[in-house]
Scaffold this motif. Structure first.
Motif, short mmCIF file in Angstrom:
data_model
loop_
_atom_site.label_atom_id
_atom_site.label_comp_id
_atom_site.label_asym_id
_atom_site.label_seq_id
_atom_site.Cartn_x
_atom_site.Cartn_y
_atom_site.Cartn_z
N SER A 172 -36.93 33.44 14.25
CA SER A 172 -36.21 34.58 14.82
C SER A 172 -35.14 34.12 15.81
O SER A 172 -35.33 33.13 16.54
N ALA A 173 -34.02 34.87 15.84
CA ALA A 173 -32.97 34.59 16.82
C ALA A 173 -33.47 34.90 18.23
O ALA A 173 -34.30 35.80 18.42
N ILE A 174 -32.98 34.17 19.20
CA ILE A 174 -33.32 34.40 20.61
C ILE A 174 -32.04 34.60 21.39
O ILE A 174 -31.10 33.78 21.30
N LEU A 175 -31.97 35.69 22.14
CA LEU A 175 -30.77 36.07 22.89
C LEU A 175 -30.98 35.85 24.39
O LEU A 175 -32.10 35.74 24.89
N ASN A 176 -29.85 35.78 25.09
CA ASN A 176 -29.81 35.78 26.56
C ASN A 176 -30.39 34.52 27.19
O ASN A 176 -30.92 34.54 28.30
N ILE A 177 -30.28 33.41 26.48
CA ILE A 177 -30.73 32.13 27.04
C ILE A 177 -29.80 31.79 28.21
O ILE A 177 -28.57 31.87 28.10
N GLY A 178 -30.37 31.42 29.32
CA GLY A 178 -29.61 31.17 30.54
C GLY A 178 -29.90 32.20 31.62
O GLY A 178 -29.54 32.01 32.79
N ALA A 230 -41.48 34.17 25.94
CA ALA A 230 -42.94 34.15 26.04
C ALA A 230 -43.59 34.11 24.65
O ALA A 230 -44.55 33.37 24.42
N VAL A 231 -43.05 34.89 23.73
CA VAL A 231 -43.66 35.00 22.41
C VAL A 231 -43.32 33.80 21.53
O VAL A 231 -44.20 33.21 20.89
N HIS A 232 -42.04 33.41 21.48
CA HIS A 232 -41.61 32.39 20.53
C HIS A 232 -41.73 30.96 21.06
O HIS A 232 -41.88 30.02 20.27
N VAL A 233 -41.65 30.79 22.35
CA VAL A 233 -41.77 29.45 22.93
C VAL A 233 -43.16 29.26 23.54
O VAL A 233 -43.86 28.29 23.25
N GLY A 234 -43.55 30.21 24.37
CA GLY A 234 -44.87 30.11 25.00
C GLY A 234 -46.01 30.44 24.06
O GLY A 234 -47.18 30.17 24.37
N ARG A 235 -45.73 31.04 22.90
CA ARG A 235 -46.73 31.43 21.91
C ARG A 235 -47.78 32.36 22.52
O ARG A 235 -48.97 32.29 22.20
N ALA A 244 -32.40 44.68 31.81
CA ALA A 244 -32.61 44.71 30.35
C ALA A 244 -32.38 43.34 29.74
O ALA A 244 -33.15 42.88 28.88
N LEU A 245 -31.32 42.65 30.19
CA LEU A 245 -31.03 41.32 29.65
C LEU A 245 -32.14 40.33 30.00
O LEU A 245 -32.60 39.56 29.14
N TYR A 246 -32.59 40.36 31.22
CA TYR A 246 -33.61 39.41 31.69
C TYR A 246 -34.95 39.70 31.00
O TYR A 246 -35.64 38.79 30.53
N LEU A 247 -35.32 40.98 30.94
CA LEU A 247 -36.58 41.36 30.30
C LEU A 247 -36.61 40.92 28.84
O LEU A 247 -37.62 40.38 28.35
N ARG A 248 -35.52 41.14 28.16
CA ARG A 248 -35.49 40.77 26.73
C ARG A 248 -35.70 39.28 26.57
O ARG A 248 -36.44 38.85 25.67
N PHE A 249 -35.09 38.49 27.41
CA PHE A 249 -35.23 37.05 27.30
C PHE A 249 -36.65 36.60 27.63
O PHE A 249 -37.22 35.76 26.94
#
Length: 853
Positions: A87-93, A123-128, A113-118
């Protein structure tokens, strides 16, 4: 790969699909079209593989490209978009510091909203971590943001990373390792990807759709994915990112794209942005030579193009799109033909269950014949005929079908059987008739005495209950459902015309009746390659005459019974010749064992005894006497022609008399008479002598001349091996791959379905040999037969007319082996025509590529 481990995507950068993936290459093409694509870098397959092993690109140099306070997205870029990816991941940084800045520039709600989404994605895709714990908050409040940060810390025992370089490194590593995991590999292999398929990644500067005013994001395409008609479609959502607009509820701040009386539109409110999108859509279509869906963001009225992907479409739409692109000169006719997978034509040729409708599946089996139909359940052929006589649609449900069910199969709209495989009797006949069919629904229980069908979940269906058969999915559905009608419009016809310009092998149809022949003409078959005459004897009036012939005790009595059938057969052939006027018609003489025309049950024998005015004991004894231990290897085909020659005499006379009659009203008819189940040249000599004698007699009686061709059906291994001897007496040789496969393997095609799936699963056979031609075994017999036949008689016509005839793989084999044509059921003729065109075009392209080296 660059020394830095990544490549900035510019108009001149060395971006290659086979190294960087389709998304990276598409973005470069958009840049070359002067579209406002945010700065993007690409990691190639080797770089991503290195990341999974811990070898990072120069992340500092990468982040420096994006300036201070970078805000980025990472998307997968596989070689083929259909292979998927993480899955794509947005708002890195996003971190505390950048959040504070954005509160001042964009407002607290947007920054939250930007921070929450990131945080949730990380948490889900990296932290599993458990996705349920990080569900999107109802509102991007300060409390929701704080709760998410605290939950992350609690679950990981560490603070949420604040360094963009650390964030990016962990995201790249997570996506790279996800691609190389077992589950992801199996999923993409199921979609046709090689096991070692690589993944590229693209890192792109975020265009924020959460700015002031009407900032937001959307998707836009310029064609209807269901119909293929040109129209602007899509959605736009204010204060959103990525593809949020597609999943947003209708009551959110969604805007129309084009002017609409129901509410605000981009065309009205942001006319310049709308005009630019229309321009970019036209550029994409003409320069990328495809109908694409554009993903865009508008930030404070500035338009950014983030990506473009091929529009998802139905097969119906795919045909229209390919033809329209060719009509507009954007692609050539050959490319339009290649863009349509041959097997996808089933969706156009048959009714289909509407994919948008509800499905109440009560049974699953083998998808034996494509299409869908709704009707009332009937459990026998008589009930099906009675239902059809009342103009009511019915579905014939049987444990398995037999030749006695033919009339009911003709009357039914669809077929469902509990037993059987892809080449069982029900499957073969259904494909020939163009009926949707599901076989092998073994979890169903049929109680014929009580007249009920019991589903695995305990539901009971009785005769008269309405069900739907989905032959494409191999499912039986409760009740009626919405069906999409067949689509044989101008675009389909034009595509097939182009296909015929390229193909270099003939395509005929198997057709036994006038309605079959009408379908063959409708699908533009070049003639009939197999007319099975036994199907002409199933009507009640003919069946009784046939049974009288079987019970006859002398040649004279047999001839007397057959005299009643002669005018009926003559009418059959007359109708076929008229429909196919000017086209070849290959008629197979009577083939099945005689016992198939006799009743099996006590009631049927009693009725036959009454009709023939015989004691039931005589009927019972005669039926028992004709019963064979292995009827498919017994008294059938040419063996009947030799031992009960009166049958073939009658059929030959009917053919010749019909030939004379139809030749009077149009182009001369040259019938092709085929002798079935040959294994020795002497069989051909005996039958040929009698048929020539009948022809001579008819010429004298009618005072008319005509010509005909005599050939054989090669269904036994011995016939293939002795093809050189047989060819001296045959103008043509048609290989019946159904029986040839059956005899080569020593397998019953009707029974093989019970264990064939397990054989394929365990690698005993690569595919079901009755479904896909066995090149190694049966194919070698075909090659031997073809080579020896041509060696003995160079002008002999070679073809195949079994179930394999419509398969693209079989057509490829026949082209390589030098066969003249293939013959298949009428509904498979377009598939065969298109497949043959694909093969010819691909061969030409390969030759041109070889010359260019």
């Amino acid at each position: 790969m660059s020394e830095l481990g990544f490549t900035e995507i510019t108009a001149s950068a060395p971006i290659v699909t086979t190294r960087h993936g389709g998304r990276a290459k598409c973005l470069q093409r958009l840049i070359r079209l002067d579209m406002p694509v945010p700065r993007t870098v690409a990691l190639d397959f080797d770089a991503v593989h290195g990341v999974s092993a811990g070898e990072m690109p120069d992340l500092k140099a990468m982040l420096d490209l994006f300036g201070p306070d970078p805000l980025l997205s990472v998307r997968p870029s596989s070689e083929d978009p259909d292979w998927g990816g993480p899955s794509a991941i947005l708002n890195i940084g996003m971190n505390d510091a950048l959040h504070a800045k954005l509160v001042g520039s964009h407002g607290e709600a947007a920054a939250n909203a930007l921070y929450l989404r990131f945080i949730q994605s990380y948490a889900v895709h990296v932290g599993r971590l458990d996705p349920d714990d990080f569900d999107a908050a109802d509102a991007p409040t300060a409390e929701a943001l704080q709760d998410a940060l605290e939950l992350y810390e609690e679950e990981t025992d560490s603070y949420f990373p604040q360094d963009p370089q650390v964030q990016l490194a962990e995201i790249l590593r997570s996506m790279a390792r996800a691609w190389e995991g077992t589950t992801a590999r199996l999923l993409r292999e199921a979609k046709g990807a090689p096991a070692d398929a690589g993944l590229g990644l693209v890192v792109q500067k975020m265009a924020l759709g959460v700015g002031k005013g009407l900032s937001g994001s959307g998707v836009m395409q310029f064609v209807n994915g269901d119909t293929g008609l040109r129209e602007v479609r899509g959605r736009y959502l204010c204060k959103s990112q990525g593809r949020d607009a597609l999943t947003a509820p209708d009551d959110s701040d969604v805007m129309y794209l084009t002017r609409d009386p129901r509410g605000r539109s981009i065309e009205d409110v942001l006319p310049q942005n709308f005009a630019d999108l229309i321009t970019y859509g036209d550029k994409v279509r003409t320069r990328l030579r495809e109908e694409m869906q554009i993903e865009f963001t508008i930030e404070n009225e500035q338009l950014f193009i983030l990506d473009a992907v091929r529009v998802q479409r139905s097969e119906r739409a795919n045909v229209r799109i390919a033809v329209e692109l060719a009509n507009d000169g954007i692609i050539g006719h050959d490319e339009a033909v290649l863009r349509i997978p041959p097997r996808a034509l089933a969706e156009l040729l048959h009714s289909q269950v509407d994919p948008k409708g509800d499905r109440d599946v009560f049974a699953e089996g083998i998808a034996a014949s494509p299409g869908a139909a709704t009707g009332k359940i009937v459990f026998n052929a008589r009930a099906a005929q009675a239902m059809a006589a009342q103009d009511e649609d019915c579905i014939l449900v049987r444990r398995e079908t037999s030749p006695e069910d033919i009339r009911g199969m003709h009357a039914a709209r669809g077929i469902l059987t509990i037993r059987g495989g892809i080449t069982s009797h029900a499957a073969v006949i259904a494909r020939g008739l163009g009926l949707p069919c599901v076989v092998g629904a073994g979890d169903l229980k049929l109680d014929k005495k009580k007249g009920k069908l019991i589903a695995p979940d305990g539901r009971v269906f009785r005769e008269g209950d309405v069900i739907t058969v989905d032959g494409a999915a191999g499912e039986a559905l409760s009740g009626s459902v919405d069906l999409l009608p067949p689509e044989l419009g101008d675009c389909f016809k034009k595509l097939m015309t182009w296909a015929d310009e390229f193909r270099d092998i003939g395509i005929r149809a198997n057709a036994d009746t006038p309605p079959d022949a009408d379908k063959a003409v409708m699908f533009e078959a070049e003639g009939i390659g197999l007319c099975r005459t036994e199907h002409m004897f199933i009507d009640d009036d003919r069946l009784l005459a046939m049974r009288e012939m079987i019970f006859a005790n002398s040649s004279e009595d047999r001839r007397a019974a057959l005299e009643r059938l002669l005018p009926m057969q003559r009418d059959d052939f007359t109708a076929l010749f008229r429909i196919m006027q000017g086209k070849p018609v290959c008629i197979r003489l009577f083939d099945p064992p005689l016992h198939e025309f006799l009743p099996h049950g006590r009631e049927g024998m009693r009725e036959l005894a009454e009709a023939l005015d015989l004691p039931i004991s005589d009927v019972t004894m005669r039926v028992a006497g004709l019963r064979e231990f292995n009827p498919m290897l017994g008294m059938r085909g040419v063996r009947l022609g030799v031992t009960v020659p009166e049958i073939y005499d009658m059929q030959a006379r009917a053919i010749f008399e019909a030939t004379i009659e139809v030749s009077k009203i149009g182009d001369p008819v040259v019938p092709e008479i085929m002798i079935p189940l040959v294994s020795a040249k002497r069989e051909v000599e005996i039958v040929k002598t009698r048929i020539d004698a009948v022809a001579a007699a008819v010429r004298v009686e009618a005072e008319a001349d005509f010509t005909y061709r005599l050939g054989v059906m090669v269904e036994t291994p011995r016939a293939a091996l002795r093809a050189d001897e047989i060819a001296h007496h045959a103008s043509f040789m048609s290989f019946g791959t159904n029986d040839l496969t059956q005899m080569t393997y020593g397998l019953s095609r009707d029974d093989a379905g019970r264990f064939m799936g397990e054989y394929v699963n365990q690698g005993v056979y690569v595919e079901d040999p009755f479904h896909t031609l066995d090149r190694d075994g049966v194919g070698e017999l075909l090659e031997i037969g073809a080579e020896r036949a041509r060696g003995a008689r160079e002008e002999v016509t070679l073809s195949i007319c079994g179930e394999h005839g419509g398969n693209p793989e079989s057509i490829a084999f026949c082209r390589e082996a030098g066969f003249d044509y293939v013959s298949c059921s009428p509904f498979r003729v377009p598939v065969a025509r298109l497949a043959a065109a694909h093969l010819a075009i691909q061969d030409r392209m390969a030759q041109e590529a070889e010359k260019a080296k």
